[in-house]
Design a protein around this motif. Structure first.
Motif, short mmCIF file in Angstrom:
data_model
loop_
_atom_site.label_atom_id
_atom_site.label_comp_id
_atom_site.label_asym_id
_atom_site.label_seq_id
_atom_site.Cartn_x
_atom_site.Cartn_y
_atom_site.Cartn_z
N LEU A 319 0.77 -1.25 -0.01
CA LEU A 319 0.02 -0.07 -0.09
C LEU A 319 0.66 1.30 -0.06
O LEU A 319 0.51 2.38 -0.44
CB LEU A 319 -0.86 -0.02 1.31
CG LEU A 319 -2.01 -0.94 1.36
CD1 LEU A 319 -2.76 -0.99 2.62
CD2 LEU A 319 -2.94 -0.97 -0.10
N THR A 320 1.87 1.10 0.74
CA THR A 320 2.80 2.41 0.72
C THR A 320 3.43 2.60 -0.46
O THR A 320 3.77 3.68 -0.82
CB THR A 320 3.89 2.29 1.80
OG1 THR A 320 4.56 1.01 1.56
CG2 THR A 320 3.46 2.12 3.22
N CYS A 321 3.45 1.61 -1.58
CA CYS A 321 4.03 1.85 -2.77
C CYS A 321 3.17 2.81 -3.57
O CYS A 321 3.43 3.32 -4.65
CB CYS A 321 4.18 0.56 -3.75
SG CYS A 321 5.48 -0.50 -2.93
N LEU A 322 1.90 3.21 -3.39
CA LEU A 322 0.95 3.81 -4.04
C LEU A 322 1.29 5.46 -3.45
O LEU A 322 0.44 6.20 -4.14
CB LEU A 322 -0.41 3.30 -3.76
CG LEU A 322 -0.81 2.09 -4.32
CD1 LEU A 322 -2.24 1.64 -3.52
CD2 LEU A 322 -0.67 1.73 -5.66
N GLY A 324 3.64 7.26 -3.21
CA GLY A 324 4.43 8.31 -4.16
C GLY A 324 3.59 8.78 -5.37
O GLY A 324 3.48 10.06 -5.46
N PRO A 325 2.89 7.76 -6.01
CA PRO A 325 2.15 8.46 -7.46
C PRO A 325 1.01 9.13 -6.64
O PRO A 325 0.44 10.27 -7.54
CB PRO A 325 1.58 6.94 -8.02
CG PRO A 325 2.73 6.05 -7.59
CD PRO A 325 3.13 6.42 -6.50
N LEU A 326 0.18 8.74 -5.87
CA LEU A 326 -0.70 9.68 -5.14
C LEU A 326 -0.51 10.79 -4.92
O LEU A 326 -1.24 11.90 -4.99
CB LEU A 326 -1.58 8.85 -4.23
CG LEU A 326 -2.41 7.43 -4.74
CD1 LEU A 326 -3.06 6.92 -3.31
CD2 LEU A 326 -3.41 7.98 -5.69
N VAL A 331 -0.07 16.87 -5.82
CA VAL A 331 0.71 18.23 -5.99
C VAL A 331 0.18 18.66 -7.37
O VAL A 331 0.30 20.03 -7.47
CB VAL A 331 2.27 17.84 -6.26
CG1 VAL A 331 2.99 18.94 -6.27
CG2 VAL A 331 2.61 17.43 -4.65
N VAL A 332 0.25 17.83 -8.43
CA VAL A 332 -0.12 18.39 -9.76
C VAL A 332 -1.56 19.02 -9.62
O VAL A 332 -1.81 20.22 -10.29
CB VAL A 332 0.01 17.49 -10.71
CG1 VAL A 332 -0.63 17.79 -12.07
CG2 VAL A 332 1.47 17.06 -10.82
N LEU A 350 5.12 21.38 -2.02
CA LEU A 350 6.32 20.72 -1.42
C LEU A 350 5.68 20.25 0.04
O LEU A 350 5.91 19.09 0.35
CB LEU A 350 7.34 21.48 -1.18
CG LEU A 350 8.58 20.90 -0.35
CD1 LEU A 350 9.24 19.65 -1.25
CD2 LEU A 350 9.75 21.95 -0.43
N ILE A 351 4.79 21.17 0.82
CA ILE A 351 4.60 20.81 2.08
C ILE A 351 3.42 19.74 1.81
O ILE A 351 3.48 18.60 2.66
CB ILE A 351 4.10 21.87 2.82
CG1 ILE A 351 5.07 23.07 3.13
CG2 ILE A 351 2.97 21.61 4.04
CD1 ILE A 351 4.39 24.40 3.70
N TYR A 352 2.70 19.60 1.09
CA TYR A 352 1.54 18.83 0.50
C TYR A 352 2.28 17.29 0.33
O TYR A 352 1.95 16.45 0.79
CB TYR A 352 0.73 19.14 -0.50
CG TYR A 352 -0.34 18.09 -0.97
CD1 TYR A 352 -0.33 17.04 -1.58
CD2 TYR A 352 -1.57 18.23 -0.49
CE1 TYR A 352 -1.26 16.23 -1.95
CE2 TYR A 352 -2.61 17.46 -0.58
CZ TYR A 352 -2.39 16.32 -1.52
OH TYR A 352 -3.48 15.41 -1.71
N LEU A 353 3.41 17.31 -0.33
CA LEU A 353 4.06 16.09 -0.82
C LEU A 353 4.60 15.67 0.78
O LEU A 353 4.55 14.36 0.82
CB LEU A 353 5.17 16.50 -1.52
CG LEU A 353 5.94 15.21 -2.14
CD1 LEU A 353 5.28 14.05 -2.62
CD2 LEU A 353 7.15 15.58 -3.12
#
Length: 355
Positions: A319-322, A324-326, A331-332, A350-353
């Motif tokens: 689940l943690t692999c998802l 990064g993409p999410l 961010v976009v 950046l803060i959101y990420l």
């Protein structure tokens, strides 16, 4: 009266257009009061916990140590997992508060959005250190402070969730609401653990008249250096207890005598005996009904706990692999939705990420 209340909270909750947009100044001041109560609770716990640890370490005469190994209390691993979850939730609350503050477009800072989260993060880390030292010192009486702290955290989170729902401050899809709900669940579980330990300690103290070791792990071997069973959860998952092996192996090639002896539950002979006993029961039962025994069933019965937790850890990893993409998608989407309307969009993203 309204002016006096605003002046009273001006350092923590500056004047804002949130209350005017909502059309309810009382709701806004109530939110500020709840946040200030949380801030004050975390601050008091940090101060009192530090004073108790200093007193216990330097001025308390009685400090009984009956074993060189850590004697884990019931719920040890569960408590650490919940504490790590609280740390993550504190970071999430801090990130949500910073984003809310940056989206306000007002020069006066609103400390209520992120200061309680900062104190929550510090208080959670202090609670982890406090429990670790109480367990090392074999002093279950120190858990009364944690019990009181989790109880008041539970009360404040109930009030916060009730306020968010009744005053329509946040919808059902708001991040702040879900963070508060997850914190509430964590506080309930921690409160149950503390009540169990305190009640157990009180019962035994009433019989024996002194503190006791809830769980005893004795080792009579001088070369028992495999201490996985007798170290705290963070040391176990990070293999910190094996540092001596790594240092010795870096200095010279390891020999079999350097490793010492293994605990009984890690020996192949012990595991074989457990498997043999369960397989014999399976063989007798299947023979009585005219069927062949199933090795897989025996294997699952004997090692069901290890298999279950290994599967849970694997599921968490998948689940943690998802994440990064999410996170990148968020961010976009955030940058596209607001564009030039927000201040410093790159920093916001950046803060959101991060959070």
């Amino acid at each position: 009266m309204a002016t006096e209340d605003e002046n009273r909270w001006s350092w923590f909750c500056h004047e804002t257009n949130i209350s005017s947009e909502a059309g309810d100044d009382g709701a806004y001041m109530s939110e500020c009061t709840v946040n200030f109560a949380a801030f004050l609770l975390h601050l008091l716990f940090v101060i009192i916990a530090c004073l108790v640890l200093i007193w216990r370490r330097w001025w308390c005469v009685f400090r009984e140590v009956t074993s060189p190994y850590l004697i884990k209390w019931p719920g040890h691993n569960t408590r650490w997992v919940l504490s790590f979850i609280l740390v993550v939730l504190a970071f999430a609350s801090l990130g949500e508060g910073i984003l809310t503050e940056m989206a306000r477009k007002e020069p006066s800072p609103q400390l209520q959005f992120y200061l309680p989260a900062c104190l929550l993060l510090i208080a959670t880390i202090i609670s982890m250190l406090y429990y670790q030292l109480a367990e090392n010192w074999k002093s279950p009486g120190l858990l009364w402070l944690l019990l009181a702290y989790w109880f008041f955290c539970f009360v404040i989170n109930v009030v916060r969730i009730t306020h968010l729902l009744q005053e329509n401050v946040a919808g059902i899809d708001a991040a702040v609401l879900w963070i508060a709900v997850l914190m509430l669940v964590s506080y309930i579980l921690l409160l149950v653990l503390e009540v169990h330990l305190v009640a157990l300690e009180f019962q035994i103290c009433r019989i024996r008249g002194k503190q006791y070791d809830i769980l005893s792990r004795e080792s009579n071997n001088d070369d028992m250096w495999y201490t996985e069973n007798c170290v705290s959860f963070p040391y176990c998952i990070t293999f910190w207890w094996m540092n001596w092996v790594f240092k010795l192996g870096f200095q010279r090639p390891l020999e079999i005598t350097d490793l010492g002896s293994l605990p009984k539950n890690h020996r192949a002979e012990h595991l074989y005996e457990i498997f043999k006993v369960d397989f014999q029961k399976e063989l007798e039962y299947k023979t009585s009904i005219g069927k062949s025994p199933s090795v897989w069933k025996v294997f699952l019965r004997v090692f069901k706990g290890e298999i279950f937790w290994a599967g849970i850890i694997r599921l968490i990893y998948d689940l943690t692999c998802l994440v990064g993409p999410l996170a990148l998608n968020g961010v976009v989407a955030y940058a596209i939705a607001y564009g030039d309307e927000v201040r410093e969009p790159f920093l916001n993203s950046l803060i959101y990420l991060l959070f």
